[in-house]
Design a protein around this motif. Structure first.
Motif: not given
Length: 193
Positions: A9-21
């Motif tokens: 996902v653009e500006r968030l990360g790649v497969i498997g990344d754990v992100v806070t949105v």
């Protein structure tokens, strides 16, 4: 909200990344479109178990997008629209219009894949990005004109608006020259004889 990404996902990360949105972004975009899962312990275990399958699916989707992108990249499409004398369109060209032009030309693009930073509101040849996959973006050329003849002239690199003003200016100068040479009063005298 913490999520684990199932695709890039653009500006968030790649497969498997754990992100806070933000919660709304996750609930309204990422989760319904299956781009992410909530980052709970059970979902993380499920993700790790299926990670290989998800990566294979992503690679297949990217390969398909690259094949389609190789056919679309650099292609030109003509849109005939009404416009004023200054080249301003009556309305604007949106992503839907571009997607329909590509469909009419034999390609397949969803309107959500067309990336317009802002609506197109002027005549001319515009470069438009099409994001076929999170990792595949191509550029197409959209030629917006008032007629097919104008579209052909624009595709050769001619600035229609500037040439229109030049033609009008030359015609006005020619008309003024004819009046000056012939003399407006002289024409009336000749008519009286």
């Amino acid at each position: 909200m913490k999520v684990v990404l199932l695709e890039r996902v653009e500006r968030l990360g790649v497969i498997g990344d754990v992100v806070t949105v933000k919660d709304g972004f996750a609930r309204n975009f990422l989760l319904p479109r299956q781009k992410a899962l909530r980052a709970t312990t059970s979902n993380l275990k499920v993700f790790e178990a299926q990670r290989d399958q998800i990566e294979i699916r992503n690679a297949e989707a990217r390969a398909t997008a690259e094949r389609l992108g190789s056919r679309l990249d650099g292609e030109g499409y003509i849109l005939i629209r009404q416009a004023g004398e200054s080249g301003q369109l009556y309305g604007s060209v949106s992503g839907r219009d571009v997607a329909e032009a590509v469909e009419a030309g034999g390609g397949h693009v969803e309107r959500s894949q067309v990336v317009l930073d802002r609506p197109i509101k002027t005549l001319g040849v515009h470069d438009v990005k099409v994001r076929l996959h999170a990792e595949v973006t191509v550029t197409i050329h959209v030629n917006i004109a008032r007629s097919q003849d104008e579209a052909e002239r624009q595709s050769r690199g001619e600035n229609i608006i500037a040439s229109q003003f030049d033609e009008e200016r030359a015609a006005a100068a020619q008309q003024a020259q004819e009046l000056f040479e012939g003399g407006a009063g002289q024409a009336m005298e000749e008519a009286a004889y």
